[in-house]
Design a protein around this motif. Structure first.
Motif, PDB file in Angstrom:
ATOM      1  N   GLY A 122      -5.556  13.238 -44.852  1.00 19.89           N
ATOM      2  CA  GLY A 122      -5.144  12.473 -46.032  1.00 19.89           C
ATOM      3  C   GLY A 122      -4.925  11.004 -45.719  1.00 19.89           C
ATOM      4  N   VAL A 123      -4.297  10.709 -44.581  1.00 24.75           N
ATOM      5  CA  VAL A 123      -4.066   9.317 -44.177  1.00 24.75           C
ATOM      6  C   VAL A 123      -5.406   8.627 -43.908  1.00 24.75           C
ATOM      7  N   LEU A 124      -6.314   9.330 -43.242  1.00 28.68           N
ATOM      8  CA  LEU A 124      -7.646   8.760 -42.987  1.00 28.68           C
ATOM      9  C   LEU A 124      -8.360   8.448 -44.304  1.00 28.68           C
ATOM     10  N   ILE A 125      -8.354   9.406 -45.210  1.00 25.89           N
ATOM     11  CA  ILE A 125      -9.028   9.220 -46.499  1.00 25.89           C
ATOM     12  C   ILE A 125      -8.399   8.073 -47.288  1.00 25.89           C
ATOM     13  N   LEU A 126      -7.068   8.017 -47.326  1.00 26.14           N
ATOM     14  CA  LEU A 126      -6.380   6.939 -48.047  1.00 26.14           C
ATOM     15  C   LEU A 126      -6.765   5.571 -47.486  1.00 26.14           C
ATOM     16  N   ASN A 127      -6.752   5.429 -46.161  1.00 23.56           N
ATOM     17  CA  ASN A 127      -7.094   4.149 -45.554  1.00 23.56           C
ATOM     18  C   ASN A 127      -8.549   3.774 -45.793  1.00 23.56           C
ATOM     19  N   ILE A 128      -9.452   4.727 -45.702  1.00 21.16           N
ATOM     20  CA  ILE A 128     -10.875   4.449 -45.964  1.00 21.16           C
ATOM     21  C   ILE A 128     -11.067   4.075 -47.437  1.00 21.16           C
ATOM     22  N   PHE A 129     -10.445   4.828 -48.329  1.00 21.13           N
ATOM     23  CA  PHE A 129     -10.550   4.543 -49.764  1.00 21.13           C
ATOM     24  C   PHE A 129     -10.060   3.131 -50.076  1.00 21.13           C
ATOM     25  N   LEU A 185       2.013  -1.529 -49.459  1.00 21.54           N
ATOM     26  CA  LEU A 185       0.573  -1.781 -49.469  1.00 21.54           C
ATOM     27  C   LEU A 185       0.012  -2.263 -48.131  1.00 21.54           C
ATOM     28  N   SER A 186       0.749  -3.104 -47.427  1.00 21.72           N
ATOM     29  CA  SER A 186       0.189  -3.738 -46.222  1.00 21.72           C
ATOM     30  C   SER A 186      -0.239  -2.760 -45.132  1.00 21.72           C
ATOM     31  N   PRO A 187       0.477  -1.653 -44.878  1.00 18.50           N
ATOM     32  CA  PRO A 187       0.014  -0.772 -43.799  1.00 18.50           C
ATOM     33  C   PRO A 187      -1.324  -0.092 -44.095  1.00 18.50           C
ATOM     34  N   PHE A 188      -1.680   0.033 -45.345  1.00 17.13           N
ATOM     35  CA  PHE A 188      -2.859   0.808 -45.714  1.00 17.13           C
ATOM     36  C   PHE A 188      -4.071  -0.056 -46.061  1.00 17.13           C
ATOM     37  N   HIS A 223     -11.143  -3.314 -37.584  1.00 19.08           N
ATOM     38  CA  HIS A 223      -9.695  -3.097 -37.651  1.00 19.08           C
ATOM     39  C   HIS A 223      -9.426  -1.684 -38.162  1.00 19.08           C
ATOM     40  N   LEU A 224     -10.121  -1.317 -39.224  1.00 16.93           N
ATOM     41  CA  LEU A 224     -10.010   0.037 -39.768  1.00 16.93           C
ATOM     42  C   LEU A 224     -10.439   1.072 -38.734  1.00 16.93           C
ATOM     43  N   TYR A 225     -11.574   0.845 -38.085  1.00 19.35           N
ATOM     44  CA  TYR A 225     -12.097   1.794 -37.105  1.00 19.35           C
ATOM     45  C   TYR A 225     -11.082   2.072 -35.994  1.00 19.35           C
ATOM     46  N   TYR A 226     -10.624   1.027 -35.327  1.00 14.96           N
ATOM     47  CA  TYR A 226      -9.701   1.220 -34.202  1.00 14.96           C
ATOM     48  C   TYR A 226      -8.415   1.908 -34.645  1.00 14.96           C
ATOM     49  N   ASN A 227      -7.882   1.491 -35.771  1.00 14.07           N
ATOM     50  CA  ASN A 227      -6.645   2.106 -36.246  1.00 14.07           C
ATOM     51  C   ASN A 227      -6.849   3.574 -36.630  1.00 14.07           C
ATOM     52  N   ALA A 284       0.710 -10.013 -42.324  1.00 17.17           N
ATOM     53  CA  ALA A 284       0.100  -8.915 -41.579  1.00 17.17           C
ATOM     54  C   ALA A 284      -0.337  -7.774 -42.494  1.00 17.17           C
ATOM     55  N   VAL A 285      -1.433  -7.134 -42.102  1.00 20.63           N
ATOM     56  CA  VAL A 285      -1.895  -5.900 -42.739  1.00 20.63           C
ATOM     57  C   VAL A 285      -2.296  -4.939 -41.628  1.00 20.63           C
ATOM     58  N   GLY A 286      -2.389  -3.672 -41.978  1.00 19.80           N
ATOM     59  CA  GLY A 286      -2.907  -2.687 -41.043  1.00 19.80           C
ATOM     60  C   GLY A 286      -1.892  -1.648 -40.631  1.00 19.80           C
ATOM     61  N   PHE A 287      -2.402  -0.621 -40.000  1.00 23.36           N
ATOM     62  CA  PHE A 287      -1.650   0.567 -39.634  1.00 23.36           C
ATOM     63  C   PHE A 287      -1.179   0.532 -38.183  1.00 23.36           C
ATOM     64  N   SER A 288      -1.400  -0.573 -37.481  1.00 23.44           N
ATOM     65  CA  SER A 288      -1.120  -0.652 -36.054  1.00 23.44           C
ATOM     66  C   SER A 288       0.341  -0.377 -35.708  1.00 23.44           C
ATOM     67  N   GLY A 289       1.261  -0.916 -36.488  1.00 22.96           N
ATOM     68  CA  GLY A 289       2.680  -0.684 -36.218  1.00 22.96           C
ATOM     69  C   GLY A 289       3.057   0.779 -36.327  1.00 22.96           C
ATOM     70  N   VAL A 290       2.513   1.457 -37.329  1.00 19.19           N
ATOM     71  CA  VAL A 290       2.774   2.892 -37.501  1.00 19.19           C
ATOM     72  C   VAL A 290       2.193   3.649 -36.315  1.00 19.19           C
ATOM     73  N   LEU A 291       1.010   3.263 -35.874  1.00 22.06           N
ATOM     74  CA  LEU A 291       0.377   3.924 -34.733  1.00 22.06           C
ATOM     75  C   LEU A 291       1.177   3.725 -33.461  1.00 22.06           C
ATOM     76  N   PHE A 292       1.720   2.534 -33.281  1.00 22.72           N
ATOM     77  CA  PHE A 292       2.557   2.278 -32.114  1.00 22.72           C
ATOM     78  C   PHE A 292       3.786   3.194 -32.147  1.00 22.72           C
ATOM     79  N   ALA A 293       4.421   3.306 -33.307  1.00 25.22           N
ATOM     80  CA  ALA A 293       5.581   4.193 -33.448  1.00 25.22           C
ATOM     81  C   ALA A 293       5.187   5.649 -33.193  1.00 25.22           C
ATOM     82  N   LEU A 294       4.020   6.062 -33.666  1.00 26.14           N
ATOM     83  CA  LEU A 294       3.545   7.428 -33.418  1.00 26.14           C
ATOM     84  C   LEU A 294       3.285   7.658 -31.931  1.00 26.14           C
ATOM     85  N   LYS A 295       2.796   6.629 -31.258  1.00 25.38           N
ATOM     86  CA  LYS A 295       2.548   6.761 -29.814  1.00 25.38           C
ATOM     87  C   LYS A 295       3.860   6.955 -29.065  1.00 25.38           C
TER      88      LYS A 295
END
Length: 189
Positions: free
Chosen positions: A33-40, A70-73, A80-84, A140-151
């Motif tokens: 769902g997160v992948l689909i939302l970000n791609i959409f 909105l900014s994380p998505f 940027h989308l690919y790596y995240n 800033a935009v992007g999911f990088s901060g969330v990914l860092f927290a997940l890591k």
């Protein structure tokens, strides 16, 4: 901050290839769902990036709180989308199975908002310490901060692992911090 239009999105195509290699049936529900939302939202942004990016000026002073959501998505470009999203794919597959879908969805939702709050707090603090008002305008935009927290969360649940960062073998406990510094120097901003 504006996305380039009218070009082949090689990063998006590569992301779709990665997802197909894993197989949709092998990707847990929330992660998918997160992948689909970000791609959409990459293909159909809610607004231009300049109107969804998060900054102290827009988020705090102008009280444009929707930017926290909105900014994380939204992503600056297809790479940027690919790596995240490749990072989300692997972290999501490991963590969602460990935490279960409902708890993982909660974690994603909380991290998505809290990362923006932390970002604005850090920018505001740096602005005050350096007495440089330009920091309140950094957007800033992007999911990088969330990914860092997940890591960090993944490292908590899987202690004792070793990661390779720029070819160096580092305890996973410290790898996320080394990666953060490396990313800052390799790709500032």
């Amino acid at each position: 901050m504006q996305r380039r239009q009218g070009r082949v999105n090689a990063g998006l195509l590569l992301l779709l290839y990665q997802i197909s290699q894993v197989g949709l049936q092998n990707i847990p529900t929330v992660t998918l769902g997160v992948l689909i939302l970000n791609i959409f939202l990459f293909l159909n942004p809610v607004r231009p990036l300049s109107q969804v990016c998060l900054s102290v000026h827009e988020g705090f002073y102008r009280r444009n709180w929707q930017r926290l959501l909105l900014s994380p998505f939204h992503h600056a470009d297809d790479w940027h989308l690919y790596y995240n999203m490749v990072s989300m794919l692997w972290k999501g597959m490991m963590l969602e199975r460990k935490l279960r879908s409902v708890w993982f969805a909660y974690v994603i939702a909380v991290f998505s908002v809290l990362i923006g709050v932390v970002y604005m707090g850090l920018e505001f603090t740096v602005m005050r310490i350096l007495d440089d008002p330009s920091y309140e305008m950094n957007c800033a935009v992007g999911f990088s901060g969330v990914l860092f927290a997940l890591k960090v969360l993944n490292n908590h649940y899987n202690p004792g692992r070793v990661s390779s960062v720029l070819g160096l073998q580092i305890s996973s406990r410290y790898a996320c911090w080394v990666e953060l510094v490396a990313i800052h120097f390799i790709s500032p901003g």
